[in-house]
Scaffold this motif. Structure first.
Motif, PDB file in Angstrom:
ATOM      1  N   ASN A  58     -20.743  25.379 -48.503  1.00  0.00           N
ATOM      2  CA  ASN A  58     -21.056  24.126 -47.793  1.00  0.00           C
ATOM      3  C   ASN A  58     -19.769  23.350 -47.593  1.00  0.00           C
ATOM      4  O   ASN A  58     -18.949  23.251 -48.500  1.00  0.00           O
ATOM      5  CB  ASN A  58     -22.008  23.254 -48.633  1.00  0.00           C
ATOM      6  N   GLY A  59     -19.607  22.832 -46.395  1.00  0.00           N
ATOM      7  CA  GLY A  59     -18.430  22.009 -46.116  1.00  0.00           C
ATOM      8  C   GLY A  59     -17.165  22.808 -45.843  1.00  0.00           C
ATOM      9  O   GLY A  59     -16.078  22.235 -45.707  1.00  0.00           O
ATOM     10  N   ALA A  60     -17.280  24.151 -45.729  1.00  0.00           N
ATOM     11  CA  ALA A  60     -16.091  24.988 -45.506  1.00  0.00           C
ATOM     12  C   ALA A  60     -15.476  24.748 -44.135  1.00  0.00           C
ATOM     13  O   ALA A  60     -14.286  24.996 -43.920  1.00  0.00           O
ATOM     14  CB  ALA A  60     -16.457  26.462 -45.655  1.00  0.00           C
ATOM     15  N   GLY A  61     -16.297  24.294 -43.195  1.00  0.00           N
ATOM     16  CA  GLY A  61     -15.784  24.049 -41.855  1.00  0.00           C
ATOM     17  C   GLY A  61     -16.398  24.945 -40.784  1.00  0.00           C
ATOM     18  O   GLY A  61     -15.953  24.956 -39.633  1.00  0.00           O
ATOM     19  N   LYS A  62     -17.458  25.675 -41.137  1.00  0.00           N
ATOM     20  CA  LYS A  62     -18.058  26.623 -40.189  1.00  0.00           C
ATOM     21  C   LYS A  62     -18.610  25.927 -38.949  1.00  0.00           C
ATOM     22  O   LYS A  62     -18.296  26.307 -37.823  1.00  0.00           O
ATOM     23  CB  LYS A  62     -19.200  27.411 -40.877  1.00  0.00           C
ATOM     24  N   SER A  63     -19.440  24.912 -39.171  1.00  0.00           N
ATOM     25  CA  SER A  63     -20.040  24.229 -38.013  1.00  0.00           C
ATOM     26  C   SER A  63     -18.981  23.501 -37.202  1.00  0.00           C
ATOM     27  O   SER A  63     -19.054  23.466 -35.964  1.00  0.00           O
ATOM     28  CB  SER A  63     -21.103  23.238 -38.464  1.00  0.00           C
ATOM     29  N   THR A  64     -17.999  22.943 -37.877  1.00  0.00           N
ATOM     30  CA  THR A  64     -16.901  22.282 -37.157  1.00  0.00           C
ATOM     31  C   THR A  64     -16.208  23.294 -36.243  1.00  0.00           C
ATOM     32  O   THR A  64     -15.932  23.005 -35.074  1.00  0.00           O
ATOM     33  CB  THR A  64     -15.889  21.687 -38.173  1.00  0.00           C
ATOM     34  N   HIS A 213     -25.809  31.711 -43.977  1.00  0.00           N
ATOM     35  CA  HIS A 213     -25.885  31.423 -45.402  1.00  0.00           C
ATOM     36  C   HIS A 213     -26.395  32.641 -46.156  1.00  0.00           C
ATOM     37  O   HIS A 213     -26.643  32.562 -47.349  1.00  0.00           O
ATOM     38  CB  HIS A 213     -26.810  30.231 -45.647  1.00  0.00           C
TER      39      HIS A 213
HETATM   40  N1  LIG Z   1     -18.736  14.156 -37.804  1.00  0.00           N
HETATM   41  C1  LIG Z   1     -18.102  14.210 -38.976  1.00  0.00           C
HETATM   42  N2  LIG Z   1     -17.419  13.136 -39.463  1.00  0.00           N
HETATM   43  C2  LIG Z   1     -16.762  13.188 -40.637  1.00  0.00           C
HETATM   44  N3  LIG Z   1     -16.704  14.295 -41.413  1.00  0.00           N
HETATM   45  C3  LIG Z   1     -17.361  15.393 -40.991  1.00  0.00           C
HETATM   46  C4  LIG Z   1     -18.095  15.404 -39.755  1.00  0.00           C
HETATM   47  N4  LIG Z   1     -18.649  16.643 -39.595  1.00  0.00           N
HETATM   48  C5  LIG Z   1     -18.279  17.359 -40.678  1.00  0.00           C
HETATM   49  N5  LIG Z   1     -17.510  16.614 -41.514  1.00  0.00           N
HETATM   50  C6  LIG Z   1     -16.888  17.072 -42.775  1.00  0.00           C
HETATM   51  O1  LIG Z   1     -16.070  18.184 -42.474  1.00  0.00           O
HETATM   52  C7  LIG Z   1     -16.174  19.184 -43.493  1.00  0.00           C
HETATM   53  C8  LIG Z   1     -16.660  20.486 -42.879  1.00  0.00           C
HETATM   54  O2  LIG Z   1     -18.014  20.324 -42.455  1.00  0.00           O
HETATM   55  P1  LIG Z   1     -18.839  21.457 -41.676  1.00  0.00           P
HETATM   56  O3  LIG Z   1     -20.127  20.848 -41.251  1.00  0.00           O
HETATM   57  O4  LIG Z   1     -17.985  22.052 -40.625  1.00  0.00           O
HETATM   58  O5  LIG Z   1     -19.061  22.528 -42.843  1.00  0.00           O
HETATM   59  P2  LIG Z   1     -19.984  23.832 -42.875  1.00  0.00           P
HETATM   60  O6  LIG Z   1     -19.117  24.962 -43.326  1.00  0.00           O
HETATM   61  O7  LIG Z   1     -20.707  23.995 -41.588  1.00  0.00           O
HETATM   62  O8  LIG Z   1     -21.002  23.472 -44.056  1.00  0.00           O
HETATM   63  P3  LIG Z   1     -22.572  23.880 -44.245  1.00  0.00           P
HETATM   64  O9  LIG Z   1     -22.578  25.267 -44.790  1.00  0.00           O
HETATM   65  O10 LIG Z   1     -23.036  22.886 -45.252  1.00  0.00           O
HETATM   66  O11 LIG Z   1     -23.269  23.745 -42.922  1.00  0.00           O
HETATM   67  C9  LIG Z   1     -17.095  18.603 -44.548  1.00  0.00           C
HETATM   68  O12 LIG Z   1     -16.288  17.984 -45.525  1.00  0.00           O
HETATM   69  C10 LIG Z   1     -17.900  17.572 -43.790  1.00  0.00           C
HETATM   70  O13 LIG Z   1     -18.331  16.534 -44.637  1.00  0.00           O
END
Ligand SMILES: Nc1ncnc2c1ncn2[C@@H]1O[C@H](COP(=O)(O)OP(=O)(O)OP(=O)(O)O)[C@@H](O)[C@H]1O
Ligand SMILES: [Mg+2]
Length: 337
Positions: A58-64, A213
């Motif tokens: 979680n929070g690795a940055g995948k969705s970003t 996941h």
């Molecule tokens: N719009 C935003 N504003 C500020 N911080 C953000 C935003 N979107 C994501 N983050 C932060 O950026 C980091 C990466 O988030 P991201 O959603 O890309 O992770 P993820 O790998 O998709 O996680 P998950 O498995 O929980 O979906 C996290 O620390 C998150 O809190």
């Protein structure tokens, strides 16, 4: 296209020389605010026709990363090329290349399956017979023809997800982004979706990037995958390559208390031939070439430190072990329930 026109096109859209790549992501960084560096030099590339998985805690940055690749968000730094088009510089041009299925379903529950598809098609400029034919084709392909004229709020989760997938494909993209396509689906619906995704890549040459996941999903479906942690790739390769880096056996031991890695290392220090010791709360992971032979010695050493061993298993390294090794976390902890 004539040669000069081709060169102008190449110049305009920054076409690179490597035609075998579908996605090139170079040194991507994304800072949301001074405290959050969501991507920190993310770099990977995907071949055309490949199913590629992004896995990470979680929070690795995948969705970003997916949002930036689909031009919904801009990177702080770095480059993305989709089928050789610079997507950060020419987002409109890039958008026709791909379909995107977001983690949250985009299906309108108050419309029928057919209506959802028709609307999506119109958004991409399809009209008339061409649109109706394409919609019919997708409804058949995704086994939704019988339910086509029912409101989608009556669909099961699996049917809605299939419709999401069909909507992502309406304009015949070459590339499909799927953000956690099977999260929340039951095993049967998940397997059925895997078959469809596999078919799309295998038979229709579609390139697929998915985040997941489920390690099993990456193992079953993806040609290659990247483990990302703290905004960068910590390991990538085929499932086989990733597992091959862990030779021998993995001994998993459940103990009755939580200990630190350094304490575990001290307890096991006199046992030779241990390649790696990882501790996650009250579970010890020991990698060794002689698991069966060394198991009694390992248990005795732990007992001598006045710690009870509740259970012990020996297995061949799995993707979970690779994941644990590179992120320091157990994969199951990241699964959304
Ligand atoms: N719009 C935003 N504003 C500020 N911080 C953000 C935003 N979107 C994501 N983050 C932060 O950026 C980091 C990466 O988030 P991201 O959603 O890309 O992770 P993820 O790998 O998709 O996680 P998950 O498995 O929980 O979906 C996290 O620390 C998150 O809190
Ligand atoms: Mg996410």
């Amino acid at each position: 296209m004539k040669k000069t026109a081709q060169n102008q096109y190449k110049k305009k859209y920054h076409i690179a020389s490597d035609k075998s790549l579908a996605i090139e992501v170079q040194a991507l960084t994304k800072r949301y605010n001074p405290d959050v560096l969501a991507l920190n030099g993310l770099t990977f590339s995907i071949n055309r026709g490949e199913i590629f998985g992004l896995i990470g805690p979680n929070g690795a940055g995948k969705s970003t990363a997916v949002k930036i690749m689909t031009t919904l968000s801009r990177p702080s730094q770095g480059k993305i090329r989709l089928y050789n088009i610079d997507a950060t510089q020419y987002p409109k041009k890039a958008r026709h290349l791909f379909g995107y299925v977001a983690q949250q379903s985009g299906v309108d529950g108050e419309s029928t399956g057919r209506e959802n598809l028709m609307l999506q098609g119109r958004l991409y400029g399809l009209r008339g017979l061409r649109l109706r034919e394409r919609v019919g084709q997708l409804l058949t392909q995704f086994n939704l023809i019988e339910a086509a004229d029912r409101l989608t709020k009556t669909y099961s989760g699996g049917m809605q997800r299939k419709l999401d997938l069909a909507m992502g494909l309406i304009h015949r993209p070459q590339l499909l982004f799927l953000d956690e396509p099977t999260t929340g689906l039951d095993p049967e619906a998940r397997t059925s979706l895997w078959k469809m995704i596999h078919h799309l890549a295998e038979e229709e040459g579609l390139t697929v990037l998915l985040t997941t996941h489920y390690l099993e999903e990456a193992d079953q479906l993806c040609n290659r995958m990247a483990i990302i942690d703290q905004g960068k790739v910590v390991k990538q390769g085929t499932a086989g390559e990733l597992k091959a880096e862990l030779n021998g056996d993995v001994v998993h031991m459940e103990i009755t208390e939580t200990i630190t890695e350094s304490r575990a290392t001290t307890i096991l220090q006199d046992i030779s031939g241990l390649d790696e010791i990882i501790v996650e709360a009250s579970t010890l992971y020991v990698r060794t070439n002689r698991g069966a032979e060394q198991l009694p010695t390992l248990i005795n050493a732990i007992k001598s430190a006045n710690i009870e061993v509740q259970s012990a298993t020996i297995s061949r390294p799995s993707l979970d072990d690779v994941y644990l090794r590179h992120t320091g976390r157990i994969f199951a902890e990241n699964e959304e329930v």
